[in-house]
Design a protein around this motif. Structure first.
Motif, mmCIF file in Angstrom:
data_model
loop_
_atom_site.group_PDB
_atom_site.id
_atom_site.type_symbol
_atom_site.label_atom_id
_atom_site.label_comp_id
_atom_site.label_asym_id
_atom_site.label_seq_id
_atom_site.Cartn_x
_atom_site.Cartn_y
_atom_site.Cartn_z
ATOM 1 N N GLU A 185 -6.947 5.155 1.741
ATOM 2 C CA GLU A 185 -6.073 4.228 2.456
ATOM 3 C C GLU A 185 -6.887 3.408 3.458
ATOM 4 O O GLU A 185 -6.777 2.178 3.530
ATOM 5 C CB GLU A 185 -4.994 5.027 3.176
ATOM 6 N N GLN A 186 -7.712 4.109 4.184
ATOM 7 C CA GLN A 186 -8.565 3.475 5.180
ATOM 8 C C GLN A 186 -9.454 2.396 4.552
ATOM 9 O O GLN A 186 -9.587 1.291 5.076
ATOM 10 C CB GLN A 186 -9.447 4.569 5.814
ATOM 11 N N THR A 225 -2.823 4.830 -2.755
ATOM 12 C CA THR A 225 -3.709 5.653 -1.930
ATOM 13 C C THR A 225 -3.840 7.069 -2.470
ATOM 14 O O THR A 225 -4.695 7.817 -2.028
ATOM 15 C CB THR A 225 -3.167 5.745 -0.495
ATOM 16 N N HIS A 226 -2.964 7.439 -3.399
ATOM 17 C CA HIS A 226 -2.961 8.800 -3.941
ATOM 18 C C HIS A 226 -2.940 9.844 -2.821
ATOM 19 O O HIS A 226 -3.609 10.862 -2.937
ATOM 20 C CB HIS A 226 -4.166 9.002 -4.865
ATOM 21 N N VAL A 271 0.853 -1.186 0.000
ATOM 22 C CA VAL A 271 0.000 0.000 0.000
ATOM 23 C C VAL A 271 0.891 1.238 0.000
ATOM 24 O O VAL A 271 1.633 1.475 0.952
ATOM 25 C CB VAL A 271 -0.913 0.017 1.245
ATOM 26 N N ILE A 272 0.840 1.976 -1.086
ATOM 27 C CA ILE A 272 1.719 3.139 -1.227
ATOM 28 C C ILE A 272 0.946 4.314 -1.815
ATOM 29 O O ILE A 272 -0.107 4.132 -2.422
ATOM 30 C CB ILE A 272 2.925 2.830 -2.142
ATOM 31 N N PRO A 273 1.482 5.509 -1.630
ATOM 32 C CA PRO A 273 0.783 6.680 -2.156
ATOM 33 C C PRO A 273 0.736 6.719 -3.680
ATOM 34 O O PRO A 273 -0.264 7.098 -4.265
ATOM 35 C CB PRO A 273 1.612 7.853 -1.623
ATOM 36 N N GLU A 274 1.823 6.347 -4.330
ATOM 37 C CA GLU A 274 1.864 6.409 -5.794
ATOM 38 C C GLU A 274 2.955 5.486 -6.333
ATOM 39 O O GLU A 274 3.804 5.030 -5.584
ATOM 40 C CB GLU A 274 2.123 7.838 -6.255
ATOM 41 N N THR A 331 0.081 7.673 3.783
ATOM 42 C CA THR A 331 -0.116 8.925 3.059
ATOM 43 C C THR A 331 0.374 10.095 3.898
ATOM 44 O O THR A 331 0.661 9.954 5.080
ATOM 45 C CB THR A 331 -1.611 9.180 2.752
ATOM 46 N N MET A 332 0.422 11.235 3.269
ATOM 47 C CA MET A 332 0.845 12.436 3.982
ATOM 48 C C MET A 332 -0.196 12.848 5.014
ATOM 49 O O MET A 332 0.101 13.603 5.939
ATOM 50 C CB MET A 332 1.050 13.587 2.993
#
Lengths: 336, 336
Positions: free
Chosen positions: A106-107, A99-100, A67-70, A126-127
């Motif tokens: 993400e949740q 998760t962008h 699971v990653i942001p991008e 994520t941030m």
DNA sequence: CATAGTTACTTAATCGGTTAAGTAAATAAA
DNA sequence: TTTATTTACTTAACCGATTAAGTAACTATG
């Protein structure tokens, strides 16, 4: 053509499905001869076991989630590479979720893992992610989770990071050595612990050099690329920095863009260090001094920890806090 | 804590598991009232259906596979982005497999899909892949497959490419217009149809301009980065080209490296066009004239075709041959 | 020689959903 | 009023593997 099942093999060989299953899994209960016959027929018919049947029964899916942001970021791309290398070796499958940078997405993704879809999780949050509000704490009791790079420090589980604080310290000191006296830091997010670490390394270096920590020297950014670019422009225009630490790859690129727009000459007027794994860093104009993170290694290490915990339930994941050092690669963007 | 199952819901509500299942799936057989009760309890207990149980029964996994040579390449990273966007929208999960340009690994991965692990496949084949030897032909009868970028032209299934021939033609013509008379092409592999297309566009442009097609102007490369770099050096030294078309991102980067080593000045002595989606292309020294492929769009389109076929069995996948144009972005590496 | 143990299987339950077929009660049609 | 249909469920089979428990034949042990 129907898929080949264990039952078909059983009928052809006049054996029970149990025998077939055991023969294929090299059970000692099965005679050498039968095992051979079964395995040969299986190979001949190109039998591939139905993963869903066996996952359902065994309650293990031989699948992990990343699971990653991008993906379109050299760090994450390389990290996936490292993860995949280990996963392939262990015969695991890799589900990718982006998760962008949106903690709600993400949740939702994490919530799905309640179902037993995956045996373990590798995640870089994520941030926006705040550990407290997060289902991660609950999920980590059900499933092994390994954080890499963007960790939640609050959660008692494995973490693989780089030496963020020290790397930022070294990068800042490098700028100071190169004559910078007014150094700005472009921070991705207040939430991220790795960013806080980097800020703290930066502050330490300023302090050691006896430089003042001006109030707005640290600026924060979001997921909005265009907005970020504008803000970088604004920041550079207002503060007249002579040095910049860009804490993400995209922010580093934005600095190049902003300098072009504002007519700021690198490295004469502004020296830049970027946290980045860009393969093209050395060919940029000017070539970019980078804090090169060991992305592949971090992915590999995180995956290795996860698989160790999957193999051995008693492996103390919570106590695994691995730090792999980054390297400062000095190039023209910080030349005197 | 045990996972919440349909049976637990059934017991709590004094209903059969069938009713629960139907209620959760909004079957018309269930009364409004019961449905509400079930769905509320499910939400309350955070029930998430076991995907393996339902996949096993329904023989569909809501999962697709993406099979690509590597991730650490802007094109593939962006393509994944596009694929994931569509998959998320459709509620599908994405398994990522890397072949590392090795057709045997690719073969092994594809073979696993006999099992029904995935409902469909998006693939960009390796440089080594020859359609004939390949299980792809057989697999494509069982599962919907969509090729993107690196296609197998021999197989009658959907393909999403860019206008490789024309893009190479335009790129070559651009070099000629900028005064090049001795243009080399760095080709990734003889096997890949997209590379053959690019070569053919390149040859067409030479022919139209009345330029000779010298015998070794096209050189071929493998997966060996270091070896490739050496070969690029060798090629540039031997041929004294004044123009280069690099057909992959990595080869474009190698040209920069080789020029640095050999002291060749871009663009004065050598003008370069690269097929590349590098976000940093405009900041390179010199900035790189690129054939920018619509990576995100290609991924998105490929995924959309796949889902259309998954939704409608009669959708004529074999007749889908989408071509999305690339754009020549002119920068300093081809300046006069 | 009787009993215990081993070998090489089979039978049947199980994982957690889905769904075809069945059913009782209520409603509609003849 | 009787029969047909609809409604709202339940029962039970099923997907394809794994595995606990059972068994028959053979071997070893006291």
């Amino acid at each position: 053509m129907e898929n080949v099942t264990i039952r078909m093999l059983a009928e052809k060989l006049q054996l029970s499905t149990a025998t077939i299953s055991k023969a294929l899994n090299n059970s000692h209960e099965i005679s050498e001869e039968t095992r051979k016959r079964v395995q040969e027929l299986a190979k001949e018919l190109n039998y591939v076991p139905n993963p869903y049947a066996s996952s359902l029964r065994k309650k293990s899916s031989k699948t992990i989630a990343v699971v990653i942001p991008e993906v379109a970021d050299s760090f994450f791309a390389e990290a996936i590479n490292g993860i995949e290398a280990v996963a392939k070796e262990k015969g695991y499958h890799v589900l990718i979720y982006l998760t962008h940078e949106n903690s709600q997405q993400e949740q939702a993704i994490l919530n799905d893992f309640q179902s037993g879809r995956v045996d373990g999780i590798l995640i870089s949050v994520t941030m926006e992610t705040a550990a407290s509000e997060h289902g991660l704490a609950h999920l980590s009791k059900e499933l092994p989770i390994v954080f890499f790079d963007r960790v939640c420090e609050e959660l008692p589980t494995a973490r693989v990071t780089t030496n963020d604080k020290e790397a930022a310290f070294i990068a800042t000191r490098h700028l100071i050595e190169r004559g910078c006296r007014n150094i700005g830091l472009l921070a991705a997010s207040q939430q991220l612990s790795i960013i806080r670490q980097r800020i703290s390394g930066y502050e330490k270096a300023l302090k050691e050099a006896g430089l003042p920590l001006s109030p707005n020297a640290v600026t924060y950014y979001t997921n909005d690329t265009v907005g970020n670019y504008k803000k970088v422009c604004e920041t550079l225009r207002q503060h007249r920095f002579d040095g910049i630490i860009a804490t993400t790859e995209k922010l580093a690129t934005s600095v190049y863009e902003a300098c072009e727009t504002l007519g700021i000459r690198m490295p004469d007027e502004l020296k830049v260090v970027g946290f980045s794994n860009l393969s093209t860093a050395r060919f940029l104009q000017p070539s970019l001094t980078t804090v090169a993170q060991p992305a592949f290694e971090m992915g590999k290490t995180a995956a290795t920890l996860l698989f160790r915990s999957l193999k051995n339930n008693h492996f103390p994941l919570a106590h695994q806090q691995v730090e792999i050092p980054s390297q400062l690669v000095i190039r023209q963007s910080t030349a005197v």
